[in-house]
Motif scaffolding. Structure first.
Motif: not given
Length: 135
Positions: A2, A4, A12-17, A33, A35-36, A60
């Motif tokens: 991650i 972002g 902060e950008t949140k990432y969901i797999q 959820v 975050t970086r 990346n």
């Protein structure tokens, strides 16, 4: 990885797999959820921005084709293009004006992910950032 960026409007950008989402709950969709910041702290990096340097070394969207290339000469060329620079961009470390990044065939094992994380953490904590002179 991650890598972002922070958006001042939304935080902060949140990432969901998506493969971890559990839609079986009655009215809620449950998932993890990330975050970086969460990931950086969890693996021992000094700051979320260090995720960028780590992703450059591990691969990346941009560096992956070089890092995972079957052509050994292209892989070596990529590794030889990387340098650690002092974050202000004006000064470099090392006798020739820069410090080469470790080579995966050298003393550190390419497969030692935690070793690479620790290496990046130390460099970033000392105010270093990665740069490449590759074209």
């Amino acid at each position: 990885l991650i890598y972002g960026s922070k958006d001042d409007r939304y935080g902060e950008t949140k990432y969901i797999q998506f493969h971890q989402l559990d839609p079986s709950a009655d009215s809620l969709c449950v998932g993890t959820v990330l975050t970086r910041s969460n990931v950086a702290e969890g693996i021992g990096l000094p700051c979320p921005e260090a995720m960028i340097e780590l992703s450059v070394l591990l691969g990346n969207d941009y560096t992956g084709p070089f890092v995972k290339c079957d052509d050994l000469s292209k892989r070596r060329e990529y590794w030889e293009s990387l340098r650690w620079l002092v974050q202000d961009g004006e000064h470099t470390e090392g006798s020739d004006g820069s410090e080469r990044v470790f080579h995966p065939d050298g003393e550190m094992s390419w497969f030692d992910t935690q070793g690479i994380v620790d290496y990046v953490a130390e460099k970033v904590a000392n105010g270093m950032r990665l740069a490449s002179d590759s074209e």
